[in-house]
Design a protein around this motif. Structure first.
Motif, PDB file in Angstrom:
ATOM      1  N   PRO A   1     -11.707  38.052 -73.674  1.00 32.54           N
ATOM      2  CA  PRO A   1     -12.130  37.102 -72.654  1.00 32.54           C
ATOM      3  C   PRO A   1     -11.613  37.420 -71.265  1.00 32.54           C
ATOM      4  CG  PRO A   1     -10.419  36.149 -74.039  1.00 32.54           C
ATOM      5  CD  PRO A   1     -10.811  37.440 -74.677  1.00 32.54           C
ATOM      6  N   VAL A   2     -10.536  38.191 -71.161  1.00 25.86           N
ATOM      7  CA  VAL A   2     -10.006  38.527 -69.853  1.00 25.86           C
ATOM      8  C   VAL A   2     -10.574  39.833 -69.350  1.00 25.86           C
ATOM      9  CG1 VAL A   2      -7.925  39.046 -68.543  1.00 25.86           C
ATOM     10  CG2 VAL A   2      -7.888  37.240 -70.276  1.00 25.86           C
ATOM     11  N   LEU A   3     -10.423  40.899 -70.199  1.00 23.42           N
ATOM     12  CA  LEU A   3     -10.946  42.198 -69.787  1.00 23.42           C
ATOM     13  C   LEU A   3     -12.451  42.178 -69.612  1.00 23.42           C
ATOM     14  CD1 LEU A   3      -8.890  44.679 -71.978  1.00 23.42           C
ATOM     15  CD2 LEU A   3      -8.791  44.420 -69.504  1.00 23.42           C
ATOM     16  N   GLY A   4     -13.140  41.397 -70.445  1.00 24.17           N
ATOM     17  CA  GLY A   4     -14.594  41.384 -70.397  1.00 24.17           C
ATOM     18  C   GLY A   4     -15.171  40.472 -69.340  1.00 24.17           C
ATOM     19  N   GLN A   5     -14.335  39.798 -68.598  1.00 31.35           N
ATOM     20  CA  GLN A   5     -14.826  38.861 -67.586  1.00 31.35           C
ATOM     21  C   GLN A   5     -15.337  39.628 -66.378  1.00 31.35           C
ATOM     22  OE1 GLN A   5     -11.849  36.283 -65.831  1.00 31.35           O
ATOM     23  NE2 GLN A   5     -13.258  34.579 -65.917  1.00 31.35           N
ATOM     24  N   SER A   6     -16.556  39.337 -65.986  1.00 31.09           N
ATOM     25  CA  SER A   6     -17.136  40.038 -64.849  1.00 31.09           C
ATOM     26  C   SER A   6     -16.550  39.508 -63.548  1.00 31.09           C
ATOM     27  CB  SER A   6     -18.656  39.870 -64.848  1.00 31.09           C
ATOM     28  OG  SER A   6     -18.996  38.503 -64.755  1.00 31.09           O
ATOM     29  N   ALA A   7     -16.511  40.349 -62.531  1.00 37.01           N
ATOM     30  CA  ALA A   7     -15.985  39.949 -61.232  1.00 37.01           C
ATOM     31  C   ALA A   7     -16.949  38.964 -60.577  1.00 37.01           C
ATOM     32  CB  ALA A   7     -15.805  41.173 -60.356  1.00 37.01           C
ATOM     33  N   PRO A   8     -16.436  37.994 -59.807  1.00 40.06           N
ATOM     34  CA  PRO A   8     -17.332  37.047 -59.143  1.00 40.06           C
ATOM     35  C   PRO A   8     -18.230  37.743 -58.146  1.00 40.06           C
ATOM     36  CG  PRO A   8     -15.092  36.832 -58.314  1.00 40.06           C
ATOM     37  CD  PRO A   8     -15.018  37.752 -59.487  1.00 40.06           C
ATOM     38  N   ALA A   9     -19.423  37.203 -57.993  1.00 34.66           N
ATOM     39  CA  ALA A   9     -20.392  37.752 -57.044  1.00 34.66           C
ATOM     40  C   ALA A   9     -21.112  36.615 -56.354  1.00 34.66           C
ATOM     41  CB  ALA A   9     -21.387  38.656 -57.768  1.00 34.66           C
ATOM     42  N   VAL A  10     -21.679  36.910 -55.193  1.00 30.10           N
ATOM     43  CA  VAL A  10     -22.405  35.917 -54.413  1.00 30.10           C
ATOM     44  C   VAL A  10     -23.859  35.853 -54.871  1.00 30.10           C
ATOM     45  CG1 VAL A  10     -23.283  35.387 -52.118  1.00 30.10           C
ATOM     46  CG2 VAL A  10     -20.914  36.110 -52.412  1.00 30.10           C
TER      47      VAL A  10
ATOM     48  N   ASP B   1     -19.207  41.321 -53.889  1.00 27.12           N
ATOM     49  CA  ASP B   1     -17.921  40.645 -54.003  1.00 27.12           C
ATOM     50  C   ASP B   1     -17.839  39.593 -52.892  1.00 27.12           C
ATOM     51  OD1 ASP B   1     -15.199  39.939 -53.567  1.00 27.12           O
ATOM     52  OD2 ASP B   1     -14.514  41.842 -54.366  1.00 27.12           O
ATOM     53  N   PRO B   2     -17.478  38.341 -53.215  1.00 22.56           N
ATOM     54  CA  PRO B   2     -17.443  37.290 -52.186  1.00 22.56           C
ATOM     55  C   PRO B   2     -16.568  37.632 -50.981  1.00 22.56           C
ATOM     56  CG  PRO B   2     -17.227  36.333 -54.357  1.00 22.56           C
ATOM     57  CD  PRO B   2     -17.157  37.808 -54.547  1.00 22.56           C
ATOM     58  N   THR B   3     -15.424  38.270 -51.216  1.00 17.09           N
ATOM     59  CA  THR B   3     -14.528  38.575 -50.098  1.00 17.09           C
ATOM     60  C   THR B   3     -14.981  39.796 -49.302  1.00 17.09           C
ATOM     61  OG1 THR B   3     -13.064  39.856 -51.539  1.00 17.09           O
ATOM     62  CG2 THR B   3     -12.543  37.526 -51.223  1.00 17.09           C
ATOM     63  N   LYS B   4     -16.059  40.423 -49.746  1.00 14.21           N
ATOM     64  CA  LYS B   4     -16.643  41.526 -48.989  1.00 14.21           C
ATOM     65  C   LYS B   4     -18.024  41.169 -48.454  1.00 14.21           C
ATOM     66  CE  LYS B   4     -14.131  45.005 -51.671  1.00 14.21           C
ATOM     67  NZ  LYS B   4     -14.236  46.165 -52.596  1.00 14.21           N
ATOM     68  N   THR B   5     -18.366  39.887 -48.565  1.00 19.04           N
ATOM     69  CA  THR B   5     -19.673  39.398 -48.131  1.00 19.04           C
ATOM     70  C   THR B   5     -19.542  38.665 -46.801  1.00 19.04           C
ATOM     71  OG1 THR B   5     -20.395  39.140 -50.432  1.00 19.04           O
ATOM     72  CG2 THR B   5     -21.642  37.945 -48.761  1.00 19.04           C
ATOM     73  N   ASP B   6     -20.224  39.147 -45.792  1.00 16.69           N
ATOM     74  CA  ASP B   6     -20.196  38.486 -44.490  1.00 16.69           C
ATOM     75  C   ASP B   6     -20.900  37.138 -44.553  1.00 16.69           C
ATOM     76  OD1 ASP B   6     -18.881  40.614 -43.285  1.00 16.69           O
ATOM     77  OD2 ASP B   6     -20.724  41.593 -42.625  1.00 16.69           O
ATOM     78  N   LEU B   7     -20.290  36.134 -43.941  1.00 15.44           N
ATOM     79  CA  LEU B   7     -20.883  34.813 -43.742  1.00 15.44           C
ATOM     80  C   LEU B   7     -21.008  34.565 -42.248  1.00 15.44           C
ATOM     81  CD1 LEU B   7     -18.650  32.793 -46.272  1.00 15.44           C
ATOM     82  CD2 LEU B   7     -20.824  33.931 -46.745  1.00 15.44           C
TER      83      LEU B   7
END
Length: 386
Positions: free
Chosen positions: A59-68, A352-358
């Motif tokens: 459940p930890v290793l297989g968790q995908s990274a958050p995305a916008v 990646d949310p922290t690499k996404t310009d708003l």
């Protein structure tokens, strides 16, 4: 409990097909695991296959990274979405600042968008659909009792709206612009620019950010002021909130323990009022500045405009002029970035949310399913971090 390395070795042993050829681990893996593995395929193939199985089962290793993810973007009825609220059927009711409208979005592969109230021009009238008029509405909130309220900002009032029919009626602020009404009924009260609304733990009462009067006001059967004395200044830590000045209150929220958070746009700060009614600053330096994560009182904010309290007590902030969503953790006293790069732009969905310009985000809300949802106002879109 086995660590992931042990799990990986188990998976390698399980993935060997029938055969008798032995394959030893290469030198760089010495110490990682001992012994030999019976394989017909190369150890690299086995390693990759096993690792894929670990990712699928852990459940930890297989968790995908958050995305916008874009819920809706570039719709002509939503040129500048501000505050919004989720309905029980997962629809969003959104205030659009630029078109002076309240818009309903039923999400899906092709979202259904319809105007609930407002005709695209500024005005002031109750009614249904295009017969209702608003003036730069900034926020929408759904209370626990099911009422959906709108901050009709430059009409200095609060309205109730039916999220199905769009029927709009004034429920607070019929007296017009000014300051009056404490101790009386909300209908006859006076406000000076109603910017933000928030529920209270009681469920039937709600809070109004009365920005022009520099006060936070609580509305129930009667109306009262719970923070701000009308003066414009930075409040002193430890003073009574109701007797203290506020600099530029833009948003507020109350957690399940009754702590009141106040976000100051021009003060570039987050403050909290404790259960004894004392106010103190917990995030921001008091001056605008670029993105920085770390101890909250050492991290600048830049004209923040919205906040939302997560179930775990952490506070999400729309750090608008830093073009980012931040998170304040009261347990550690730290501030971190959830989404945005600190530079204005229109980042693509899937990143990646922290690499996404708003660009100038004006609201952040957590959906009933626990998904962070953002009004990326300058980009005319609603985003989710999944």
């Amino acid at each position: 409990m086995k660590n992931w390395r042990s799990i990986l070795i188990d998976r390698i042993l399980q993935t060997k097909p029938g055969g008798s050829r032995k394959c030893s681990f290469p030198g760089w893996m010495k110490g990682f695991a001992g012994g030999e593995v019976m394989l017909r395929r190369s150890w690299v193939q086995a390693f990759l296959a096993a690792f894929a199985m670990v990712l699928a089962s852990d459940p930890v290793l297989g968790q995908s990274a958050p995305a916008v993810v874009e819920l809706i973007a570039d719709h002509p009825q939503l040129p500048m979405p501000f505050g919004f609220a989720f309905m029980p059927d997962k629809a969003l009711v959104i205030s659009d600042y630029k078109r002076h409208q309240i818009v309903r979005v039923d999400p899906g592969a092709t979202p259904r968008v319809r105007v609930l109230a407002g005709n695209g021009t500024a005005g002031k009238s109750d009614g249904t659909g295009s017969r209702a008029q608003l003036n730069a509405p900034h926020d929408v909130v759904r209370l626990a009792d099911g009422r959906v309220l709108v901050a009709d900002t430059f009409n200095h009032r609060v309205c109730q709206i039916d999220p199905q029919t769009g029927a709009l009626t004034t429920v607070a602020g019929e007296g017009g612009k000014g300051f009056a009404g404490d101790g009386g009924s909300p209908e006859g009260a006076r406000f000076f620019e109603t910017y933000h609304l928030a529920p209270t733990p009681k469920g039937t009462d709600y809070l109004i950010v009365d920005l022009g009067n520099r006060r936070i006001r609580k509305v129930g059967v009667r109306i009262s002021t719970i923070a701000g004395n009308g003066s414009r200044a930075v409040p002193k830590d430890g003073d009574k909130a109701a007797e203290s000045p506020l600099l530029d209150p833009r948003a507020c929220a109350m957690d399940g323990h009754g702590l009141l958070y106040i976000l100051e746009r021009g003060g570039h700060a987050l403050r909290v009022v404790d259960n004894a009614g004392k106010i103190r600053t917990v995030a921001g330096t008091g001056k605008s500045g670029p993105l920085k994560d770390g101890p909250a009182l050492e991290c600048p904010l830049n004209s923040p405009k919205y906040l939302w309290i997560e179930k775990n007590g952490k506070v999400l902030i729309a750090d608008s002029s830093n073009h980012a969503i931040r998170r304040y953790d009261p347990a550690t006293g730290t501030l971190s970035t959830v989404a945005g790069t600190g530079k204005p732009g229109k980042g693509k969905a899937g990143d990646d949310p922290t690499k996404t310009d708003l660009k100038d985000p004006h609201a952040v809300v957590v959906s009933p399913e626990g998904v962070i949802t953002i009004a990326d106002s300058g980009n005319a879109r609603i985003l989710q971090v999944r």
